[in-house]
Write an enzyme that holds these catalytic residues in place. Structure first.
Site, PDB file in Angstrom:
ATOM      1  CE1 TYR A  24      -3.307  -2.854   1.082  1.00 29.54           C
ATOM      2  CE2 TYR A  24      -2.080  -3.016   3.133  1.00 29.54           C
ATOM      3  CZ  TYR A  24      -3.038  -3.504   2.277  1.00 29.54           C
ATOM      4  OH  TYR A  24      -3.724  -4.643   2.610  1.00 29.54           O
ATOM      5  CB  CYS A  76      15.339 -11.858  -4.314  1.00 27.88           C
ATOM      6  SG  CYS A  76      16.803 -12.364  -3.419  1.00 27.88           S
TER       7      CYS A  76
HETATM    8  N1  LLP Z   1     -14.795  -5.401   9.561  1.00 27.74           N
HETATM    9  C1  LLP Z   1     -14.676  -5.878   8.311  1.00 27.74           C
HETATM   10  C2  LLP Z   1     -15.820  -6.560   7.686  1.00 27.74           C
HETATM   11  C3  LLP Z   1     -13.456  -5.744   7.619  1.00 27.74           C
HETATM   12  O1  LLP Z   1     -13.347  -6.217   6.381  1.00 27.74           O
HETATM   13  C4  LLP Z   1     -12.361  -5.106   8.253  1.00 27.74           C
HETATM   14  C5  LLP Z   1     -11.071  -4.948   7.554  1.00 27.74           C
HETATM   15  C6  LLP Z   1     -12.529  -4.644   9.565  1.00 27.74           C
HETATM   16  C7  LLP Z   1     -13.764  -4.801  10.185  1.00 27.74           C
HETATM   17  C8  LLP Z   1     -11.419  -4.012  10.352  1.00 27.74           C
HETATM   18  O2  LLP Z   1     -10.902  -2.874   9.788  1.00 27.74           O
HETATM   19  P1  LLP Z   1      -9.868  -1.974  10.630  1.00 27.74           P
HETATM   20  O3  LLP Z   1     -10.594  -1.461  11.849  1.00 27.74           O
HETATM   21  O4  LLP Z   1      -8.727  -2.813  11.018  1.00 27.74           O
HETATM   22  O5  LLP Z   1      -9.488  -0.890   9.700  1.00 27.74           O
HETATM   23  N2  LLP Z   1      -4.512  -5.014   5.194  1.00 27.74           N
HETATM   24  C9  LLP Z   1      -4.981  -3.639   5.238  1.00 27.74           C
HETATM   25  C10 LLP Z   1      -6.308  -3.522   5.948  1.00 27.74           C
HETATM   26  C11 LLP Z   1      -7.391  -4.381   5.351  1.00 27.74           C
HETATM   27  C12 LLP Z   1      -8.646  -4.376   6.161  1.00 27.74           C
HETATM   28  C13 LLP Z   1      -9.652  -5.318   5.629  1.00 27.74           C
HETATM   29  N3  LLP Z   1     -10.875  -5.346   6.371  1.00 27.74           N
HETATM   30  C14 LLP Z   1      -3.916  -2.772   5.869  1.00 27.74           C
HETATM   31  O6  LLP Z   1      -2.871  -3.283   6.259  1.00 27.74           O
HETATM   32  O7  LLP Z   1      -4.074  -1.565   5.940  1.00 27.74           O
END
Ligand code: LLP
Length: 428
Positions: A324, A351
């Site tokens: 990202y 790598c």
């Molecule tokens: N609820 C649902 C249905 C979700 O899909 C997600 C995150 C959350 C809650 C929690 O979101 P948060 O509060 O953590 O923002 N890998 C990405 C983030 C992807 C989040 C996907 N869904 C990153 O590293 O920024």
């Protein structure tokens, strides 16, 4: 500076009362370190902010941010529920001691076998499509199940396009205009629809889109209540609460955020005559993000066309900068408050040229052997890690008032191959 960290009398970075340099020496690098108190504080801050405004409030921790059993146990003790997106997360949550009613399964593009697993586990099922509803209806013991729907409110927000989950491009949820019909259909299929859900994206620091989504979802809930006769037991606004990654980014004013959201919520409940359902949110990053540190040791300082600081972690251990273009603050563990004296690229050991933790980052003088701490590595770090380049996964430790526990052993080379089978013919 909105990034918090502690130092000890030696001037070293201290995590949960433990010297980070000693952690690196004792447990090796790369090493994920989690601060238990910080997780509990973060949870309690959100809980209090919302429940002081509306008592029937519930957090469903988004397990995908960090599924370590210790983290799950902490949240179980704090009274959280779980937002699970896969059978694996349901399995983990059950093992961590969550009763099935405290788990909401929000899968997307799930198979019928996965749906059956959720049904058999007794967790609450949040449906993402009409296909999922129809397939659920055909499964064993589905009759009478309490269900909810994820709705796309056509509002999206997030720190990166990949993390925006509302709007026309999003694969998630049912459309606003089909909402009333899907609830009617659910009833006609013998289900008991009791909830409505949305999640508009991740890494949101500006409350405005979140507030807009609350309004839109409540309007949809109002129509579903009035036109499909649904009595809501819960309304869930998903996660997305952001944290500052750069020193300049603001901290979300959680008290103000909660009071604005709850005010909107209450207004809409009375506008549509909905009878006080449980209000839910699903934070992941906010609970664990700043409670995690990735310690990594510098093995190479190279002056090429640019100056590279080469470390023993890579995007296999923290994918966010590569995936990202995310900023993660970096400290030198034995001089975390030192002023920058150079601009360098901090590069991992994978790598690929995209394997960078920072490009052109102002940092103090760094020599080979130094330990760096990559900050805010509690959420979406270990949970997105891989063995790419045949690198065994690092250990995870948790610290609390000066005590350290290993909550995941460092993998060995044998672990890399543990699931492989070599057919006999290859021995000939
Ligand atoms: N609820 C649902 C249905 C979700 O899909 C997600 C995150 C959350 C809650 C929690 O979101 P948060 O509060 O953590 O923002 N890998 C990405 C983030 C992807 C989040 C996907 N869904 C990153 O590293 O920024």
């Amino acid at each position: 500076m909105n990034l918090q960290f502690n130092t000890n009398e030696k001037g070293n970075l201290e995590i949960g009362g433990v010297d980070a340099l000693e952690l690196a020496q004792e447990y090796g690098t790369p090493l994920y370190v989690l601060d238990e108190m910080r997780i509990r504080d973060n949870y309690q801050r959100v809980e209090q902010a919302f429940s002081s405004e509306y008592s029937d409030f519930k957090i469903f921790y988004a397990a995908k941010a960090n599924t370590n059993l210790a983290v799950m146990r902490i949240l179980e003790q704090e009274g959280s529920g779980i937002d699970a997106v896969s059978p694996g997360e349901i399995y983990t949550a059950l093992l961590a001691g969550f009763e099935p009613e405290r788990i909401l399964f929000t899968g997307n593009n799930v198979t019928s076998e996965e749906l059956q697993f959720a049904l058999d586990s007794g967790v609450r099922i949040n449906l993402d499509s009409v296909s999922m509803l129809e397939r659920l209806a055909g499964l064993d013991n589905a009759e009478g199940t309490k269900i909810s729907f994820r709705v796309n409110p056509m509002v999206g927000a997030g720190h990166h396009d990949h993390c925006i989950t509302g709007g026309e491009l999003s694969k998630f949820g049912v459309m606003e205009q089909e909402a009333v019909d899907v609830y009617k259909k659910a009833k006609s299929l013998g289900f008991e629809p009791v909830g409505i859900h949305t999640h508009i994206g991740s890494g949101i620091l500006d409350p405005e889109p979140f507030k807009l989504a609350v309004k839109v979802l409540m309007d949809i809930a109002g129509r579903v209540h009035q036109e499909a006769g649904v009595e809501f037991e819960f309304i869930d606004f998903g996660g997305g609460l952001g944290i500052p990654y750069t020193p300049e980014e603001p901290v979300l004013n959680i008290k103000q955020f909660a009071s604005e959201i709850v005010a909107l919520y209450k207004d809409k409940l009375s506008e549509y005559g909905i009878d006080s359902p449980t209000m839910c949110i699903e934070p992941g990053r906010y609970i664990v993000g700043d409670a995690g540190y990735l310690l990594t040791r510098v093995n190479t300082v190279k002056q090429s066309y640019r100056k590279f600081i080469g470390v023993d972690a890579g995007f296999n251990t923290l994918l966010r900068p590569t995936m990202y273009d995310s900023y993660h603050h970096i400290l030198v563990v034995d001089k975390p408050t030192a002023q920058p004296s150079q601009n360098v690229d901090v590069a991992g050991n994978i790598c690929e040229s995209g394997d960078l933790f920072a490009r052109n980052r102002p940092l103090p003088n760094i020599i080979e052997g130094d330990v760096l701490s990559i900050m805010n590595a509690g959420a979406y770090s270990f949970s997105m890690s891989s063995q790419y380049n045949s690198r065994p996964l690092p250990a995870e430790v948790i610290v609390q008032e000066g005590k350290v526990d290993v909550i995941r052993e460092r993998e060995t080379y044998a672990d890399l191959l543990s699931k492989q089978n070599l057919p006999l013919r290859f021995f000939k």
